[in-house]
Design a protein around this motif. Structure first.
Motif, PDB file in Angstrom:
ATOM      1  N   ASP A 140      65.805  17.844 -54.015  1.00 48.39           N
ATOM      2  CA  ASP A 140      66.643  18.282 -55.137  1.00 48.39           C
ATOM      3  C   ASP A 140      68.051  17.712 -54.981  1.00 48.39           C
ATOM      4  OD1 ASP A 140      68.725  20.404 -56.260  1.00 48.39           O
ATOM      5  OD2 ASP A 140      66.881  20.588 -57.420  1.00 48.39           O
ATOM      6  N   PRO A 141      68.502  16.876 -55.921  1.00 43.98           N
ATOM      7  CA  PRO A 141      69.826  16.255 -55.800  1.00 43.98           C
ATOM      8  C   PRO A 141      70.959  17.277 -55.721  1.00 43.98           C
ATOM      9  CG  PRO A 141      68.535  15.167 -57.510  1.00 43.98           C
ATOM     10  CD  PRO A 141      67.794  16.423 -57.138  1.00 43.98           C
ATOM     11  N   GLY A 142      70.810  18.386 -56.455  1.00 47.60           N
ATOM     12  CA  GLY A 142      71.843  19.422 -56.402  1.00 47.60           C
ATOM     13  C   GLY A 142      71.957  20.037 -55.028  1.00 47.60           C
ATOM     14  N   ASN A 143      70.820  20.280 -54.375  1.00 44.53           N
ATOM     15  CA  ASN A 143      70.841  20.804 -53.015  1.00 44.53           C
ATOM     16  C   ASN A 143      71.478  19.813 -52.049  1.00 44.53           C
ATOM     17  OD1 ASN A 143      69.750  23.328 -53.437  1.00 44.53           O
ATOM     18  ND2 ASN A 143      67.653  22.703 -53.000  1.00 44.53           N
ATOM     19  N   LEU A 144      71.119  18.534 -52.188  1.00 42.62           N
ATOM     20  CA  LEU A 144      71.704  17.512 -51.309  1.00 42.62           C
ATOM     21  C   LEU A 144      73.206  17.460 -51.476  1.00 42.62           C
ATOM     22  CD1 LEU A 144      71.632  15.178 -49.350  1.00 42.62           C
ATOM     23  CD2 LEU A 144      70.955  13.667 -51.229  1.00 42.62           C
ATOM     24  N   GLY A 145      73.673  17.473 -52.716  1.00 47.10           N
ATOM     25  CA  GLY A 145      75.112  17.443 -52.954  1.00 47.10           C
ATOM     26  C   GLY A 145      75.821  18.652 -52.374  1.00 47.10           C
ATOM     27  N   ALA A 146      75.194  19.815 -52.513  1.00 43.44           N
ATOM     28  CA  ALA A 146      75.782  21.041 -51.972  1.00 43.44           C
ATOM     29  C   ALA A 146      75.870  20.986 -50.449  1.00 43.44           C
ATOM     30  CB  ALA A 146      74.965  22.256 -52.413  1.00 43.44           C
ATOM     31  N   VAL A 147      74.851  20.412 -49.801  1.00 43.47           N
ATOM     32  CA  VAL A 147      74.870  20.275 -48.340  1.00 43.47           C
ATOM     33  C   VAL A 147      76.000  19.338 -47.915  1.00 43.47           C
ATOM     34  CG1 VAL A 147      73.618  19.419 -46.325  1.00 43.47           C
ATOM     35  CG2 VAL A 147      72.423  20.780 -48.036  1.00 43.47           C
ATOM     36  N   ILE A 148      76.169  18.243 -48.631  1.00 39.35           N
ATOM     37  CA  ILE A 148      77.248  17.298 -48.311  1.00 39.35           C
ATOM     38  C   ILE A 148      78.607  17.979 -48.426  1.00 39.35           C
ATOM     39  CG2 ILE A 148      78.397  15.165 -49.049  1.00 39.35           C
ATOM     40  CD1 ILE A 148      75.615  14.185 -49.992  1.00 39.35           C
ATOM     41  N   ARG A 149      78.768  18.767 -49.464  1.00 41.99           N
ATOM     42  CA  ARG A 149      80.030  19.493 -49.653  1.00 41.99           C
ATOM     43  C   ARG A 149      80.272  20.480 -48.516  1.00 41.99           C
ATOM     44  NH1 ARG A 149      81.584  23.037 -55.078  1.00 41.99           N
ATOM     45  NH2 ARG A 149      83.774  23.446 -54.525  1.00 41.99           N
ATOM     46  N   SER A 150      79.227  21.219 -48.128  1.00 42.01           N
ATOM     47  CA  SER A 150      79.357  22.186 -47.030  1.00 42.01           C
ATOM     48  C   SER A 150      79.633  21.487 -45.703  1.00 42.01           C
ATOM     49  CB  SER A 150      78.081  23.032 -46.917  1.00 42.01           C
ATOM     50  OG  SER A 150      77.900  23.837 -48.052  1.00 42.01           O
ATOM     51  N   ALA A 151      79.028  20.311 -45.516  1.00 38.60           N
ATOM     52  CA  ALA A 151      79.245  19.566 -44.275  1.00 38.60           C
ATOM     53  C   ALA A 151      80.722  19.237 -44.088  1.00 38.60           C
ATOM     54  CB  ALA A 151      78.408  18.282 -44.278  1.00 38.60           C
ATOM     55  N   THR A 152      81.362  18.836 -45.163  1.00 33.44           N
ATOM     56  CA  THR A 152      82.796  18.555 -45.091  1.00 33.44           C
ATOM     57  C   THR A 152      83.573  19.819 -44.752  1.00 33.44           C
ATOM     58  OG1 THR A 152      82.591  16.770 -46.717  1.00 33.44           O
ATOM     59  CG2 THR A 152      84.783  17.675 -46.373  1.00 33.44           C
ATOM     60  N   ALA A 153      83.188  20.930 -45.360  1.00 33.56           N
ATOM     61  CA  ALA A 153      83.891  22.196 -45.151  1.00 33.56           C
ATOM     62  C   ALA A 153      83.747  22.713 -43.722  1.00 33.56           C
ATOM     63  CB  ALA A 153      83.367  23.246 -46.136  1.00 33.56           C
TER      64      ALA A 153
END
Length: 277
Positions: A140-153
């Motif tokens: 799911d692209p939305g899940n992948l994007g959310a993980v990338i955002r959390s990784a930065t955080a």
């Protein structure tokens, strides 16, 4: 930047037709470029100094947009960037949004992303103190994007993807990542099993995030900063052949009122736990 004064009114214009192909993975791969839609993502791309090649703007929003990017207009690194004005119907052909904001940037593929065809122990790409997370078949692209955002955080340096994960440059991934796509290193590996074996040979512990018969609770695990957690597919979890080569399985204790967590939420919990170390 180069402002193209002529307003494009035809949906068959070559520039428009080319930009529209970037909505597909095939088009992005051929052009080595992707779309960043909306004001926030476009401004973040400029602030980060990314290779923005084109900026498509609805003609009726020209003055407002030019005012917002005036500090970049004479910047040498954007000297070849074209600002292209279009009519609303033409703009909608390029956009993948239901309610587009009126600006879309085309950006060259990022140096933060790479593909590792073969993993060799002596050429292993994780440094000793690099924090990493693995995503296995997260489609799911939305899940992948959310993980990338959390990784930065949460201070994760690298996300490792199996080859069947969602495309990093999918418009939904880019949108969900909210600018973090250019801040976290991402590596796609052809053989995830080889990566896990190499990680363990290099002294890393690798845990499958799953509820299995012998899984340990995350709250009871003596977590280390160098640990790597594998997050599985939203519906099917982690393949048995991957789980078997990990150091063990770990689960997140949750209420009995629900069966599981969304892949992106689970990933965020594991990353938050490590961020405390």
């Amino acid at each position: 930047m180069k402002l193209i004064q002529e307003v494009i009114s035809s949906r068959n214009n070559p520039r428009v037709k080319w930009a529209a192909t970037l909505a597909s993975k095939k088009g992005r791969s051929e052009a080595k470029s992707f779309l960043a839609e909306g004001e926030k993502l476009s401004l973040e791309a400029l602030d980060a100094g990314l290779s923005v090649t084109h900026i498509f703007v609805r003609a009726d929003q020209k003055d407002c947009w030019l005012d917002k990017i005036k500090k970049y207009l004479d910047d040498e690194k954007f000297s070849q960037t074209e600002i292209i004005l279009t009519e609303e119907s033409v703009f909608e052909k390029i956009s993948t949004e239901k309610s587009p904001e009126g600006v879309i940037s085309v950006i060259k593929y990022l140096d933060f992303f790479n593909i590792a065809d073969i993993i060799y122990k002596e050429e292993f790409f994780l440094t000793a103190d690099e924090r990493a997370l693995v995503l296995c078949s997260v489609r799911d692209p939305g899940n992948l994007g959310a993980v990338i955002r959390s990784a930065t955080a949460f201070g994760v340096d690298r996300i490792v993807l199996s080859s069947d994960c969602a495309d990093c440059y999918n418009s939904r991934t880019v949108r969900a990542a909210m600018g973090s796509l250019c801040r976290t290193k991402i590596t796609e590996v052809r053989e995830l099993g080889d990566f896990i074996k190499a990680a363990r040979e290099n002294g890393r512990r690798v845990f499958a995030a799953e509820l299995s018969a012998d899984a340990r609770s995350l709250s009871e695990l003596d977590t280390k900063a160098t640990d790597i957690f594998v997050i599985g597919n939203e519906g099917h979890g982690i393949p048995k052949e991957i789980s078997e080569i990990c150091d063990g399985s770990v689960y997140i204790p949750i209420s009995k009122k629900t069966e599981s967590l969304n892949a992106a939420v689970a990933a965020a919990v594991f990353m938050w736990e490590q961020s405390k170390l």
